[in-house]
Each structure stands twice: as C-alpha cells, then as structure tokens.
Design an enzyme around this catalytic site. Structure first.
Site, PDB file in Angstrom:
ATOM      1  N   ASP A 470      44.417  41.600  38.574  1.00 23.54           N
ATOM      2  CA  ASP A 470      43.885  41.825  39.923  1.00 23.54           C
ATOM      3  C   ASP A 470      45.014  42.036  40.935  1.00 23.54           C
ATOM      4  O   ASP A 470      46.188  41.704  40.686  1.00 23.54           O
ATOM      5  CB  ASP A 470      43.026  40.616  40.322  1.00 23.54           C
ATOM      6  CG  ASP A 470      41.896  41.006  41.256  1.00 23.54           C
ATOM      7  OD1 ASP A 470      41.965  42.080  41.874  1.00 23.54           O
ATOM      8  OD2 ASP A 470      40.930  40.216  41.379  1.00 23.54           O
ATOM      9  N   ASP A 540      33.764  45.455  44.022  1.00 20.96           N
ATOM     10  CA  ASP A 540      33.260  44.082  44.124  1.00 20.96           C
ATOM     11  C   ASP A 540      31.778  44.079  44.458  1.00 20.96           C
ATOM     12  O   ASP A 540      31.133  43.025  44.455  1.00 20.96           O
ATOM     13  CB  ASP A 540      34.044  43.301  45.189  1.00 20.96           C
ATOM     14  CG  ASP A 540      35.306  42.697  44.599  1.00 20.96           C
ATOM     15  OD1 ASP A 540      35.470  42.750  43.362  1.00 20.96           O
ATOM     16  OD2 ASP A 540      36.137  42.169  45.365  1.00 20.96           O
TER      17      ASP A 540
HETATM   18  C1  GLA Z   1      38.758  40.086  43.434  1.00 20.45           C
HETATM   19  C2  GLA Z   1      38.046  40.712  42.255  1.00 20.45           C
HETATM   20  C3  GLA Z   1      36.849  39.889  41.887  1.00 20.45           C
HETATM   21  C4  GLA Z   1      37.303  38.481  41.540  1.00 20.45           C
HETATM   22  C5  GLA Z   1      38.083  37.881  42.700  1.00 20.45           C
HETATM   23  C6  GLA Z   1      38.714  36.567  42.317  1.00 20.45           C
HETATM   24  O1  GLA Z   1      38.007  40.160  44.590  1.00 20.45           O
HETATM   25  O2  GLA Z   1      37.681  42.033  42.543  1.00 20.45           O
HETATM   26  O3  GLA Z   1      36.148  40.449  40.796  1.00 20.45           O
HETATM   27  O4  GLA Z   1      38.078  38.520  40.376  1.00 20.45           O
HETATM   28  O5  GLA Z   1      39.112  38.751  43.139  1.00 20.45           O
HETATM   29  O6  GLA Z   1      39.428  36.008  43.352  1.00 20.45           O
END
Ligand code: GLA
Length: 722
Positions: A470, A540
């Site tokens: 990420d 997301d």
């Molecule tokens: C980002 C990712 C999510 C999740 C969060 C965790 O927003 O896109 O899918 O993994 O971080 O903090």
C-alpha cells in the site's frame, strides 16, 4: 520489420497493421512522414511543406523549417514554437538543439532499471542517433515495434560524451505530430474512491495538459491520452492512444497549432525534473506506448488489453484463482489472532484460498495514527506471532497474505528515531503529515537496502505468500535530506527508480511471492506498477455497482485480470448503498474476486450462496481472468446509466449487465452482442440455440426491471460442429 532507404534517410517501420515512416531532412529534422495503417511501401504521396512561412526560423541551406514540419522530436529555442519534447542547456545555460543525424542501428535495447516491454523475440527495433558536435552530447531516439499489435513504444537516451555537464530541463519519451484538425482528446481523471472517470474534450487552438506532480501517477489523472476522431463510437473512429510505463510524475500535452495540426507529447513531468548530466553519464527516459487504429473505443481497449497481457504483465495467476478473504472491512484496525482463527475455517469451507491480514497487525497500530516503518508484530493481538496464523492458513489449504505499507514511516517509529534523515522532509520546517505519516526517501540506496531486507525477512519468517503493497499519501515536500542542493529536482525520478529496484529485488529474492498493488485504492495504477505486481486494489470504494463502473472505464487500458474486486457488506461502508447479495456477488465476480467482510455476520444460507458462487467463479476463471473484456456502451460519466461488459475467451462469452437507475417506462431493450463469430451458432444460457449473426445484430432482450441498480448475466457458448 524495417525497410531503410539509405540515400534519402527514410526509415519505414511496419508490421501487419501499422506503418511508421521517418525521414531525416537537412540532416537534422527527424520528420514523421507517415504514421497509420500499414502501407506496402512509402512513395511520398504526402509531399513536404518546404515553404518558409511567416516567422519561421531556418538556416541558409535548409529547405525546411521547424514551425510547420511534423516532427518525431523537437527542441525548445530552435524555432519550433509549439510545445517541444525537449529542453537542454549547455554549461553556460545556452540551449542545445537541432541535433545532427549520426547513424542508426537495430540493436534490441531497453531502458535500464525500469519496467519495459517484455517478449523481445517478436519485435523490431530502430535506434536513431543524433549528435551535437559542440557539446558532444548524443540523443538517441528509440523505437520498438511489437509485431503482433498496432503498437509502438518510444523512448530517448541522452549521452554526454563531452567534458562539461549539460542540463536536461525536459526530455519527453514521445512526440506524435499529425495533420488532423477535427479530433477530440480522451483522458481519465479521478479522485480517491472515484478513480478513472472518462473525459472527452474538444481540441481548440491551445494547449491541454494531463499530468501529475504528486510523486505518483494517479488517480487525479491517468498517464493516458488519446486523440480520437470526433465521431468515434465503440467500433468506428481513428485514434492515436498513448500510455506511459512510469509510476511517478508525468505530463502529457496536446496542442493544436496555428496551422491546425496536432502535437501530442508524453514524458516524465519536466516541472519536477532537472537533471545535470555529467561527462560520461547517460540519462534514459521511460518507454511510452502509442497505439494506432481505426476501430473505435473498443479497438483501443482490445489492443491495450492484449498488449499488456503479452508484453508487460507477468501473468502469474493465469491458471488458478487466488480468492482472498481480506480483513480490512471485516475488522479494520481491530484484527487479531482470535478473529483470524474464527474466520479461517469458515473461509476455507466456502472455497476461499488466501487469508490476508490487512492493516492493524503491527505494534501501536490501533488507528491511522499508529506506527509505520518498524513492521514488528503486535504481540497483544497476535500472542503467538503471525507464524501461527500463517501455519493455520496453510493447514487449511490456504495461502497467507499480509498488508504492508513499505514506503511510509511515522515519527513515533524506531526507524525514524534511528534515521531521521531517511524521510522526505525539510529538517528545518515542521513535518507535512498526511494520514499522520511521512514518506521514506527511496532515492537513497540505504533506504532501498533496508526495505529489501526488512520485507524479505518478514516474508521468510512468516511464510508469507502474498503482500498487499500500500501507499497512502502523496509527495510533499519532495526533499532528499542526503542529496545535495543541485540534486533536489532529481529526487522524484530517482525515487521511482528506487521503488522499481526494491520491487525487482524483492521479486528475485521471493520468486513465488504474489504482490497486490495499492495506493489508497487506485492511487498508482499504471503500466509501471503493473509490470512488477500481480493485481491491483483499484478503489477504496467497495460498492460493487460503482466499482463495476470504474472497472468498465479502466478496461480502455488494462485487462480484467489486474483488478481486485471484493465482495463487501451492505449497506456499503463508503457510500451506504444497499444491494442484495446476488447483485454484489455477480458484480464482484468481474475481476479478481475476493471477500472483504466479516463472515461471522453471514447466516448459513448466505454462506451457502457464497460457496456456490465461488465454485462457479473457479469454473469460469479462464473466461473472467484470461479473456478480453469489452464495454457494450460508450464511456459516460453519468452514474445513472446502465453498463454492460462482454467477456470473451475462445468459444465462450458472458454478458454482465448493470441496469443503473430504474425507468418508469417499462419496455424491453435490445443489446446487440457485436463481437460473436458470424458463422457460428451459440447456446444461450445453456438452452436456446441462436446464430452469431442474430445475437450480434438483433441482440439480447434486456427485460425492464423495477428497482435501481439490478444486475443480470447471460452466458453464451459456441456450439461445436460435429
Ligand atoms: C488503504 C487501502 C485499504 C486498506 C487501508 C488500510 O486505504 O486502500 O484497502 O488497506 O489502506 O489502512
């Protein structure tokens, strides 16, 4: 294939579909004589404009001038007053340009330390070397034509063979000049949780720009631009579409000049780059892709999807589906061993074969404020470590995955205390935090080394099969504390090369490790990241209706195999939309399916439904994962409109239709399937025999429905002739 007319310095690069003809004029103009559909040979029917128009700059022995030629590459300050693809200065700050032609060769070559076109057997190369005698700098224009698609990549190398430095203020990878005046510009813009929205704009006599200065490629803009015929539809219309194999700052520009000709450029964003090229040094740009065709939006889509699969992706999940249960929307930061142990057998029972612990597993991480950078397991949440969970996953015949955000750091971490100069930060000013975190300086070799070791150890010690990589903020300020003052404008570029190095090494050390690319969802979806990773968390926004729309737009470029598509709960966590389980399952099944909810909240019937769905998904995996996916409606920003995607692989098709908002006028609609083979007959949903022509032209009946956002699916299979 390449034909060279040595006398006239004409280079004709061609495959079965396209031709690019370049001519060197007056020994220094690299002119685009033709780029388009394949021509058997070039005779020069489109004669050159050799008139010196008002304000043009020329030397006495030049017949031509830079103002009105279609050029393959251009220099600032040499009489080409359009946007130029380069701006280079010598040690006095004087501009360099009008490089003289030196030689050509066909050596297979690619930019080092960067993602690039794979599969070099089926390709043709052309390198045109130009020189500036004064500074002894050479500029090499590289062309790589893949022989099986209407696609070329272009990039540039600059070599300093002199004894004084030169400064690169701008060095684009690609320039395309075309004599069309009635075209539109297609691009994709977006935001967090609303990625990849289509944009079609008029091109007037001005300059338009699609770019990023955020250290990442997306989601605000996508490194993609296409010049499209004003009447382009799904299947008709000429296009010149370009994408960029790069994950950082980029800039694409389009200009309609005084003569109504179009110029398009694509390259690393010159606003955040200034490179002093020392004697004996070389600078290489990333590769830019250019695709030509006349077969409309789905033509672009088909060409790019095929090209990415064949020439860019590693395609490691081709054979068997990896279906994750991801803990993020199930428990957020509250994830712990007990929950994992409880969910695991349930997940295994439904056919899920990958258990992914998302954010929250490491020390001091109970909210977004927690500690990034050290990656030490929280023993309160996982008293027996992650190893126990990993072992349990493996005994349940599942793989084990973990979330990590390697490029980030918080100031409360041990790593920050030990190496405060490893973060991108002005040590004399307050930190610019975003999501409470700072970014590690990946332009620094020591940071790269730390990451390679730390991640590889984590993977090894915990028998990790999969990581979700990420990246949850963007650059500000872009400062390397260990670089000198003259190098600060190289940091963006070096960061991305550092990132590529880390990814490359991690893949080498852990050859079976699967990597999911993520940057707050689709914040870094680009050909560069796709080269090193196996799939991408594209948004997301887990509302399956909206994500399906994002996917339908992304299909313009990327194949379906790239997109993670997880079943989430209703009402949805981001937008509160309520959708029945069937709808959520059907839509999440388009892409790489997974589950992102607390299975403890499912009753026995729901678990059974999920199990049945996963079984079916596995049966159809080849179609969903390895086929071509095309839109059945033109791109739109209107969220209330239906979307339909046709999947096809060999003799199988599937149509998935998302109705959008309901309509009070209850009449059936008909959807021509367009792409079936006309001389074949097909079985619709396993029962009715229908000819390909009828399905293509008369189409399927889309019955009216009552209620918003319903979804239906049809399966079509070819009937084999006996
Ligand atoms: C980002 C990712 C999510 C999740 C969060 C965790 O927003 O896109 O899918 O993994 O971080 O903090």
């Amino acid at each position: 294939m390449l034909k060279v007319d040595e006398n006239n310095h004409i280079f004709h690069l061609f495959n079965e579909k396209i031709s690019l003809v370049i001519q060197i004029l007056d020994n220094h103009f690299v002119v685009n004589r033709y780029f388009g559909r394949r021509i058997p040979f070039f005779a020069g029917s489109n004669t050159l404009d050799d008139v010196h128009h008002a304000f043009s700059v020329f030397q006495d022995d030049d017949r031509y001038s830079a103002t009105n030629l279609s050029l393959e590459y251009s220099y600032e300050n040499f009489g080409d007053y359009r946007i130029t693809s380069s701006s280079i200065r010598d040690v006095n700050g004087y501009p360099i340009g009008n490089y003289e032609f030196l030689s050509y060769d066909t050596t297979p070559i690619f930019p080092k330390g960067m993602p690039h076109v794979r599969n070099n057997e089926d390709t043709t190369y052309l390198n045109l070397e130009l020189t500036d005698k004064e500074t002894k700098t050479n500029l090499i224009l590289h062309y790589l034509l893949v022989n099986d698609a209407p696609i070329l990549t272009k990039w540039v190398t600059m070599k300093n063979q002199g004894d004084r430095p030169v400064t690169i203020d701008k060095l684009d990878s690609l320039q395309v000049d075309i004599s069309r005046d009635d075209y539109k510009l297609l691009s994709f813009s977006g935001a967090h949780a609303k990625e990849f929205q289509p944009q079609i704009t008029q091109i007037e006599n001005n300059i338009q720009e699609i770019s990023s200065n955020r250290g990442v490629s997306s989601p605000q803009h996508q490194p993609f631009v296409a010049l499209i015929d004003k009447d382009t539809s799904l299947d008709y219309g000429e296009y010149y579409a370009s994408s960029f194999i790069w994950s950082g700052d980029f800039k694409a520009q389009v200009e309609k000049d005084q003569y109504n000709h179009l110029r398009m450029t694509m390259g690393v964003n010159a606003d955040t780059l200034k490179w002093e090229l020392s004697p004996k040094e070389t600078f290489e740009t990333p590769q830019a892709i250019i695709c030509y065709g006349k077969n409309g939006l789905n033509g672009i889509s088909k060409n790019f999807q095929t090209f990415f699969k064949k020439h860019l992706l590693e395609n490691r999940l081709v054979k068997s589906p990896l279906i994750p249960l991801n803990t993020w929307e199930a428990s957020y930061f509250g994830v712990n061993a007990d929950l994992c142990k409880e969910l695991m057998p349930k997940a295994a029972e439904t056919g899920i074969n990958l258990f992914v612990i998302d954010d929250g597993w490491f020390i001091n991480r109970n909210s977004e404020k927690g500690q990034l950078g050290d990656w030490k397991i929280d023993k309160e949440k996982f008293p027996n470590g992650l190893e126990e969970i990993s072992r349990l996953a493996h005994t349940n015949n599942m793989k084990f995955g973990l979330w990590i955000e390697p490029e980030m750091i918080t100031t409360n971490s041990d790593l920050f205390k030990k190496h405060p100069d490893w973060v991108m930060n002005n040590p004399k000013r307050p930190h610019l935090l975003s999501r409470n975190q700072l970014i590690l300086d990946l332009s620094n070799n020591k940071v790269q080394k730390y990451l390679i070791e730390t991640i590889s150890n984590l993977v090894k010690e915990n028998h990790i099969d999969y990581i979700k990589w990420d990246f949850n903020r963007q650059f500000a300020p872009t400062i390397s504390q260990t670089a000198g003052s003259t190098e600060q404008e190289t940091v963006d570029f070096k960061y991305i090369k550092g990132l590529y190095h880390v990814l490359e090494r991690i893949r080498k050390i852990n050859p079976d490790l699967i990597i999911e690319n993520c940057a707050s969802g689709g914040g870094r979806v680009d050909p560069g990241m796709l080269y090193y990773t196996d799939q991408t968390w594209i948004s997301d926004l887990t509302d399956s209706v909206s994500r399906f729309r994002i996917i339908s737009n992304m299909l313009m470029l990327y194949p379906l195999s790239v997109f993670s598509s997880h079943l989430s709960k209703s009402p949805n966590e981001q937008d509160g939309r309520m959708l029945p389980l069937n709808t959520r399952l059907l839509l999440s099944g388009i892409g790489s399916f997974g589950v992102e909810l607390n299975l403890n909240e499912f009753n026995a019937t729901e678990l059974k439904k999920l199990k049945r769905f996963i079984k079916e998904y596995k049966t159809n995996y080849n179609l969903v994962h390895n086929g071509i996916a095309l839109n059945m409606f033109c791109l739109t920003k209107d969220e209330t409109k239906p979307i339909a995607i046709l999947l096809s692989k060999e003799n199988k098709y599937s149509l998935i239709y998302s109705y959008g908002k309901t309509d009070s006028v209850n009449i059936p609609k008909y959807l021509p399937l367009r792409y079936l083979e006309e001389n074949k007959n097909y079985l619709l949903n396993g029962s009715q025999e229908i000819s390909g022509v009828e399905l293509n032209d008369a189409g399927l009946t889309i019955e009216p429905i009552k209620g918003d956002y319903q979804v239906k699916k049809w399966d079509v299979a070819e009937i084999k002739q006996k």
